[in-house]
Design a protein around this motif. Structure first.
Motif, PDB file in Angstrom:
ATOM      1  N   ARG A  47       5.517  14.976   7.572  1.00 21.30           N
ATOM      2  CA  ARG A  47       5.563  14.114   8.755  1.00 21.30           C
ATOM      3  C   ARG A  47       7.007  13.811   9.134  1.00 21.30           C
ATOM      4  NH1 ARG A  47       1.808  12.263   5.445  1.00 21.30           N
ATOM      5  NH2 ARG A  47      -0.328  12.398   6.174  1.00 21.30           N
ATOM      6  N   ASP A  48       7.238  13.650  10.438  1.00 20.07           N
ATOM      7  CA  ASP A  48       8.567  13.249  10.895  1.00 20.07           C
ATOM      8  C   ASP A  48       8.531  11.832  11.467  1.00 20.07           C
ATOM      9  OD1 ASP A  48       7.197  13.734  13.220  1.00 20.07           O
ATOM     10  OD2 ASP A  48       8.705  15.063  14.093  1.00 20.07           O
ATOM     11  N   TYR A  49       7.621  11.011  10.977  1.00 18.14           N
ATOM     12  CA  TYR A  49       7.510   9.623  11.395  1.00 18.14           C
ATOM     13  C   TYR A  49       7.107   8.771  10.195  1.00 18.14           C
ATOM     14  CZ  TYR A  49       2.538  10.788  11.410  1.00 18.14           C
ATOM     15  OH  TYR A  49       1.284  11.219  11.032  1.00 18.14           O
ATOM     16  N   ALA A  50       7.395   7.486  10.284  1.00 18.27           N
ATOM     17  CA  ALA A  50       7.001   6.538   9.232  1.00 18.27           C
ATOM     18  C   ALA A  50       5.660   5.928   9.620  1.00 18.27           C
ATOM     19  CB  ALA A  50       8.058   5.450   9.113  1.00 18.27           C
ATOM     20  N   TRP A  51       4.890   5.529   8.643  1.00 21.89           N
ATOM     21  CA  TRP A  51       3.609   4.883   8.923  1.00 21.89           C
ATOM     22  C   TRP A  51       3.869   3.580   9.659  1.00 21.89           C
ATOM     23  CZ3 TRP A  51      -0.240   7.990   8.642  1.00 21.89           C
ATOM     24  CH2 TRP A  51      -0.265   9.010   7.687  1.00 21.89           C
ATOM     25  N   PRO A  52       3.174   3.352  10.759  1.00 23.94           N
ATOM     26  CA  PRO A  52       3.367   2.103  11.505  1.00 23.94           C
ATOM     27  C   PRO A  52       2.612   0.947  10.852  1.00 23.94           C
ATOM     28  CG  PRO A  52       1.645   3.374  12.542  1.00 23.94           C
ATOM     29  CD  PRO A  52       2.178   4.217  11.396  1.00 23.94           C
ATOM     30  N   THR A  53       2.730  -0.205  11.445  1.00 26.50           N
ATOM     31  CA  THR A  53       1.939  -1.361  11.049  1.00 26.50           C
ATOM     32  C   THR A  53       0.655  -1.321  11.863  1.00 26.50           C
ATOM     33  OG1 THR A  53       3.913  -2.626  10.545  1.00 26.50           O
ATOM     34  CG2 THR A  53       1.899  -3.879  10.948  1.00 26.50           C
ATOM     35  N   HIS A  54      -0.479  -1.377  11.207  1.00 25.05           N
ATOM     36  CA  HIS A  54      -1.759  -1.372  11.915  1.00 25.05           C
ATOM     37  C   HIS A  54      -1.887  -2.694  12.672  1.00 25.05           C
ATOM     38  CE1 HIS A  54      -6.107  -1.492  12.550  1.00 25.05           C
ATOM     39  NE2 HIS A  54      -6.078  -0.169  12.411  1.00 25.05           N
ATOM     40  N   PRO A  55      -2.373  -2.672  13.924  1.00 23.44           N
ATOM     41  CA  PRO A  55      -2.435  -3.904  14.710  1.00 23.44           C
ATOM     42  C   PRO A  55      -3.346  -4.982  14.121  1.00 23.44           C
ATOM     43  CG  PRO A  55      -3.328  -2.046  15.950  1.00 23.44           C
ATOM     44  CD  PRO A  55      -2.786  -1.507  14.672  1.00 23.44           C
ATOM     45  N   ILE A  56      -4.296  -4.607  13.307  1.00 27.06           N
ATOM     46  CA  ILE A  56      -5.193  -5.588  12.691  1.00 27.06           C
ATOM     47  C   ILE A  56      -4.948  -5.695  11.191  1.00 27.06           C
ATOM     48  CG2 ILE A  56      -7.620  -6.187  12.228  1.00 27.06           C
ATOM     49  CD1 ILE A  56      -8.247  -4.744  14.924  1.00 27.06           C
ATOM     50  N   PHE A  57      -4.841  -4.558  10.512  1.00 31.72           N
ATOM     51  CA  PHE A  57      -4.746  -4.557   9.054  1.00 31.72           C
ATOM     52  C   PHE A  57      -3.328  -4.697   8.509  1.00 31.72           C
ATOM     53  CE2 PHE A  57      -8.742  -1.742   9.276  1.00 31.72           C
ATOM     54  CZ  PHE A  57      -9.561  -2.853   9.379  1.00 31.72           C
ATOM     55  N   GLY A  58      -2.321  -4.675   9.363  1.00 29.86           N
ATOM     56  CA  GLY A  58      -0.942  -4.826   8.909  1.00 29.86           C
ATOM     57  C   GLY A  58      -0.406  -3.570   8.230  1.00 29.86           C
ATOM     58  N   LYS A  59       0.481  -3.778   7.271  1.00 30.93           N
ATOM     59  CA  LYS A  59       1.089  -2.639   6.563  1.00 30.93           C
ATOM     60  C   LYS A  59       0.031  -1.928   5.734  1.00 30.93           C
ATOM     61  CE  LYS A  59       5.872  -3.908   6.183  1.00 30.93           C
ATOM     62  NZ  LYS A  59       6.693  -2.731   6.159  1.00 30.93           N
ATOM     63  N   MET A  60       0.100  -0.594   5.802  1.00 23.77           N
ATOM     64  CA  MET A  60      -0.854   0.211   5.023  1.00 23.77           C
ATOM     65  C   MET A  60      -0.123   1.392   4.397  1.00 23.77           C
ATOM     66  SD  MET A  60      -4.504   0.137   7.054  1.00 23.77           S
ATOM     67  CE  MET A  60      -4.216   1.541   8.078  1.00 23.77           C
ATOM     68  N   SER A  61      -0.581   1.779   3.235  1.00 16.45           N
ATOM     69  CA  SER A  61      -0.046   2.953   2.543  1.00 16.45           C
ATOM     70  C   SER A  61      -0.589   4.219   3.206  1.00 16.45           C
ATOM     71  CB  SER A  61      -0.483   2.925   1.080  1.00 16.45           C
ATOM     72  OG  SER A  61      -1.901   3.082   1.014  1.00 16.45           O
ATOM     73  N   GLU A  62      -0.042   5.353   2.825  1.00 15.24           N
ATOM     74  CA  GLU A  62      -0.561   6.632   3.321  1.00 15.24           C
ATOM     75  C   GLU A  62      -2.036   6.786   2.946  1.00 15.24           C
ATOM     76  OE1 GLU A  62       0.060  11.443   2.789  1.00 15.24           O
ATOM     77  OE2 GLU A  62       1.740  10.117   2.368  1.00 15.24           O
ATOM     78  N   ALA A  63      -2.383   6.439   1.727  1.00 17.42           N
ATOM     79  CA  ALA A  63      -3.781   6.550   1.295  1.00 17.42           C
ATOM     80  C   ALA A  63      -4.687   5.663   2.151  1.00 17.42           C
ATOM     81  CB  ALA A  63      -3.911   6.176  -0.180  1.00 17.42           C
ATOM     82  N   ALA A  64      -4.236   4.469   2.486  1.00 17.68           N
ATOM     83  CA  ALA A  64      -5.032   3.576   3.333  1.00 17.68           C
ATOM     84  C   ALA A  64      -5.160   4.141   4.743  1.00 17.68           C
ATOM     85  CB  ALA A  64      -4.408   2.184   3.362  1.00 17.68           C
ATOM     86  N   TRP A  65      -4.092   4.710   5.292  1.00 21.36           N
ATOM     87  CA  TRP A  65      -4.169   5.322   6.617  1.00 21.36           C
ATOM     88  C   TRP A  65      -5.147   6.495   6.624  1.00 21.36           C
ATOM     89  CZ3 TRP A  65      -3.198   3.538  11.176  1.00 21.36           C
ATOM     90  CH2 TRP A  65      -2.197   2.585  11.373  1.00 21.36           C
ATOM     91  N   MET A  66      -5.150   7.288   5.568  1.00 22.17           N
ATOM     92  CA  MET A  66      -6.073   8.436   5.507  1.00 22.17           C
ATOM     93  C   MET A  66      -7.519   7.964   5.381  1.00 22.17           C
ATOM     94  SD  MET A  66      -4.390  11.262   5.923  1.00 22.17           S
ATOM     95  CE  MET A  66      -3.452  10.319   7.112  1.00 22.17           C
ATOM     96  N   ARG A  67      -7.724   6.896   4.640  1.00 29.19           N
ATOM     97  CA  ARG A  67      -9.065   6.307   4.531  1.00 29.19           C
ATOM     98  C   ARG A  67      -9.494   5.732   5.877  1.00 29.19           C
ATOM     99  NH1 ARG A  67     -14.101   6.037   2.775  1.00 29.19           N
ATOM    100  NH2 ARG A  67     -14.797   3.955   2.233  1.00 29.19           N
ATOM    101  N   TRP A  68      -8.601   4.986   6.545  1.00 33.72           N
ATOM    102  CA  TRP A  68      -8.876   4.424   7.871  1.00 33.72           C
ATOM    103  C   TRP A  68      -9.214   5.534   8.866  1.00 33.72           C
ATOM    104  CZ3 TRP A  68      -6.100   5.750  12.192  1.00 33.72           C
ATOM    105  CH2 TRP A  68      -6.449   5.074  13.352  1.00 33.72           C
ATOM    106  N   ALA A  69      -8.438   6.615   8.849  1.00 36.64           N
ATOM    107  CA  ALA A  69      -8.668   7.713   9.804  1.00 36.64           C
ATOM    108  C   ALA A  69     -10.074   8.277   9.646  1.00 36.64           C
ATOM    109  CB  ALA A  69      -7.614   8.805   9.617  1.00 36.64           C
ATOM    110  N   TYR A  70     -10.495   8.473   8.388  1.00 33.44           N
ATOM    111  CA  TYR A  70     -11.853   8.975   8.158  1.00 33.44           C
ATOM    112  C   TYR A  70     -12.877   7.969   8.679  1.00 33.44           C
ATOM    113  CZ  TYR A  70     -16.167  10.614   6.299  1.00 33.44           C
ATOM    114  OH  TYR A  70     -17.471  11.043   6.232  1.00 33.44           O
ATOM    115  N   LEU A  71     -12.749   6.719   8.281  1.00 37.38           N
ATOM    116  CA  LEU A  71     -13.734   5.697   8.650  1.00 37.38           C
ATOM    117  C   LEU A  71     -13.789   5.470  10.160  1.00 37.38           C
ATOM    118  CD1 LEU A  71     -13.039   3.156   5.792  1.00 37.38           C
ATOM    119  CD2 LEU A  71     -15.104   4.542   6.077  1.00 37.38           C
ATOM    120  N   HIS A  72     -12.636   5.465  10.817  1.00 35.65           N
ATOM    121  CA  HIS A  72     -12.598   5.240  12.261  1.00 35.65           C
ATOM    122  C   HIS A  72     -13.292   6.382  13.001  1.00 35.65           C
ATOM    123  CE1 HIS A  72     -10.195   4.561  16.164  1.00 35.65           C
ATOM    124  NE2 HIS A  72     -11.152   3.666  16.106  1.00 35.65           N
ATOM    125  N   MET A  73     -12.988   7.609  12.608  1.00 33.77           N
ATOM    126  CA  MET A  73     -13.636   8.749  13.264  1.00 33.77           C
ATOM    127  C   MET A  73     -15.130   8.786  12.936  1.00 33.77           C
ATOM    128  SD  MET A  73     -10.867  11.791  13.503  1.00 33.77           S
ATOM    129  CE  MET A  73     -11.854  12.566  14.776  1.00 33.77           C
TER     130      MET A  73
END
Length: 152
Positions: free
Chosen positions: A117-143
């Motif tokens: 990746r050429d970007y840093a993980w952003p702050t989620h507007p509701i969940f705040g700071k998240m790790s890469e693992a949390a973002w990957m879990r969120w991406a699955y659950l959201h889709m």
């Protein structure tokens, strides 16, 4: 737990996504299948810093609610409102050509789930700071949540 970091889980989501059609009937909510595709793209634009969303979080959302949403094995309920910038009827990306919008979503999904990746993980507007693992879990659950919304 399913996550976009796992190739089989990602392949499952892509297979289901490719079954989407503009005339798919929603089971809940108010968006159309085409708006759902644009909403998911906007959520990945947030991840890649191409789009911003207003914050709607406090200590409860960034701790307990985040943990429940990401790690308790229950499906996300219908009816949770999104940020206005991600709502296709307010500030979200308006649907254009369905096939092009679907292809763009798949390309954005690939960018977000590719380890280089050429970007840093952003702050989620509701969940705040998240790790890469949390973002990957969120991406699955959201889709998964929105694909189930259309019976996919």
């Amino acid at each position: 737990m399913k996550t976009m970091a796992r190739p089989d889980d990602k392949a499952e989501i892509i297979r289901r996504l490719r079954m989407a059609r503009p005339d798919c009937t929603r089971r809940w909510g108010r968006m159309s299948a085409h708006q759902m595709v644009c909403h998911l793209s906007d959520s990945f634009r947030l991840v890649t810093h191409q789009k911003e969303a207003s914050r709607a979080s406090g200590l409860l959302q960034t701790t307990l609610i985040k943990w429940i949403a990401l790690y308790v094995p229950v499906r996300w309920p219908p009816g949770v409102t999104t940020r206005p910038e991600m709502d296709q009827e307010i500030g979200g990306t308006k649907p254009g050509d369905f096939a092009a919008d679907l292809a763009e979503l798949e390309a954005l999904l690939e960018i977000v789930t590719t380890p280089a990746r050429d970007y840093a993980w952003p702050t989620h507007p509701i969940f705040g700071k998240m790790s890469e693992a949390a973002w990957m879990r969120w991406a699955y659950l959201h889709m998964d949540h929105h694909l189930r919304q259309f019976g996919l």
